[in-house]
Design a protein around this motif. Structure first.
Motif, PDB file in Angstrom:
ATOM      1  N   TYR A  75       0.304 -11.669  -4.463  1.00 42.15           N
ATOM      2  CA  TYR A  75       1.392 -10.696  -4.323  1.00 42.15           C
ATOM      3  C   TYR A  75       1.027  -9.641  -3.278  1.00 42.15           C
ATOM      4  CZ  TYR A  75       4.936  -7.258  -5.540  1.00 42.15           C
ATOM      5  OH  TYR A  75       5.984  -6.370  -5.477  1.00 42.15           O
ATOM      6  N   ARG A  91       2.846  -9.098   0.498  1.00 45.42           N
ATOM      7  CA  ARG A  91       3.407  -7.794   0.873  1.00 45.42           C
ATOM      8  C   ARG A  91       2.721  -7.245   2.113  1.00 45.42           C
ATOM      9  NH1 ARG A  91       6.006 -10.537  -2.429  1.00 45.42           N
ATOM     10  NH2 ARG A  91       7.790  -9.482  -3.312  1.00 45.42           N
ATOM     11  N   GLU A 119       6.137  -1.780  -6.110  1.00 50.35           N
ATOM     12  CA  GLU A 119       5.321  -2.958  -5.817  1.00 50.35           C
ATOM     13  C   GLU A 119       4.019  -2.930  -6.615  1.00 50.35           C
ATOM     14  OE1 GLU A 119       6.365  -4.003  -1.187  1.00 50.35           O
ATOM     15  OE2 GLU A 119       5.142  -2.226  -1.610  1.00 50.35           O
ATOM     16  N   LEU A 154       0.772  -0.781  -1.248  1.00 50.77           N
ATOM     17  CA  LEU A 154       1.993  -1.032  -2.015  1.00 50.77           C
ATOM     18  C   LEU A 154       2.738   0.249  -2.379  1.00 50.77           C
ATOM     19  CD1 LEU A 154       0.505  -3.634  -4.538  1.00 50.77           C
ATOM     20  CD2 LEU A 154       1.705  -4.114  -2.381  1.00 50.77           C
ATOM     21  N   GLU A 203       8.906  -1.188   1.615  1.00 50.78           N
ATOM     22  CA  GLU A 203       8.757  -1.924   0.358  1.00 50.78           C
ATOM     23  C   GLU A 203       9.419  -3.288   0.503  1.00 50.78           C
ATOM     24  OE1 GLU A 203      10.629  -1.377  -4.089  1.00 50.78           O
ATOM     25  OE2 GLU A 203       9.953   0.412  -3.041  1.00 50.78           O
TER      26      GLU A 203
END
Length: 131
Positions: free
Chosen positions: A53, A57, A35, A31, A82
């Protein structure tokens, strides 16, 4: 003109296992700083939301890397890509550093869609050449 298409299906259980084994080190590897802050906030309220999450991602970045044809090699890195969102909730790709420079020099534009359900997170990415 379509430059590339990428898709990815990620097993949320695999991401959960990596987070349990490596903790925040795994999340920090995958991340961006923004993030990571969102992951920590979501995970503090409900740990499963944090795991999902990270999984979405991870999946979105994999799909993007396939659509641009680089895979996970320079200038593509986990943290230089991102996945943000517009006020409407629509996911968007935000690039940083050398990846941003390369992407813009190629006159590319990306579109990303992410989803998660039960044990899986999936993403679909279309990259188009604008010039």
């Amino acid at each position: 003109m379509i430059y590339g298409i990428g898709t990815d299906l990620c097993d949320v259980r695999r991401i959960r296992a990596s987070l349990e084994k490596h903790g925040d080190r795994f999340a920090q590897k995958v991340l961006s700083d923004a993030e990571f802050a969102t992951y920590k906030a979501r995970g503090a309220r409900w740990p499963e939301r944090g795991v999902r999450y990270v999984a979405t991602r991870f999946s979105a970045k994999e799909a993007f890397s396939k659509a641009i044809g680089l895979g996970m090699r320079m200038p593509m890195t986990w943290r230089s890509c991102e996945i943000g969102k517009l006020p409407s909730g629509q996911p968007v790709i935000i690039l940083h550093g050398a990846l941003k420079t390369w992407f813009e020099s190629q006159h590319l534009k990306a579109h990303i869609s992410v989803t998660d359900e039960a044990d899986y997170a999936g993403s679909y990415c279309v990259v188009e050449r604008t010039a």
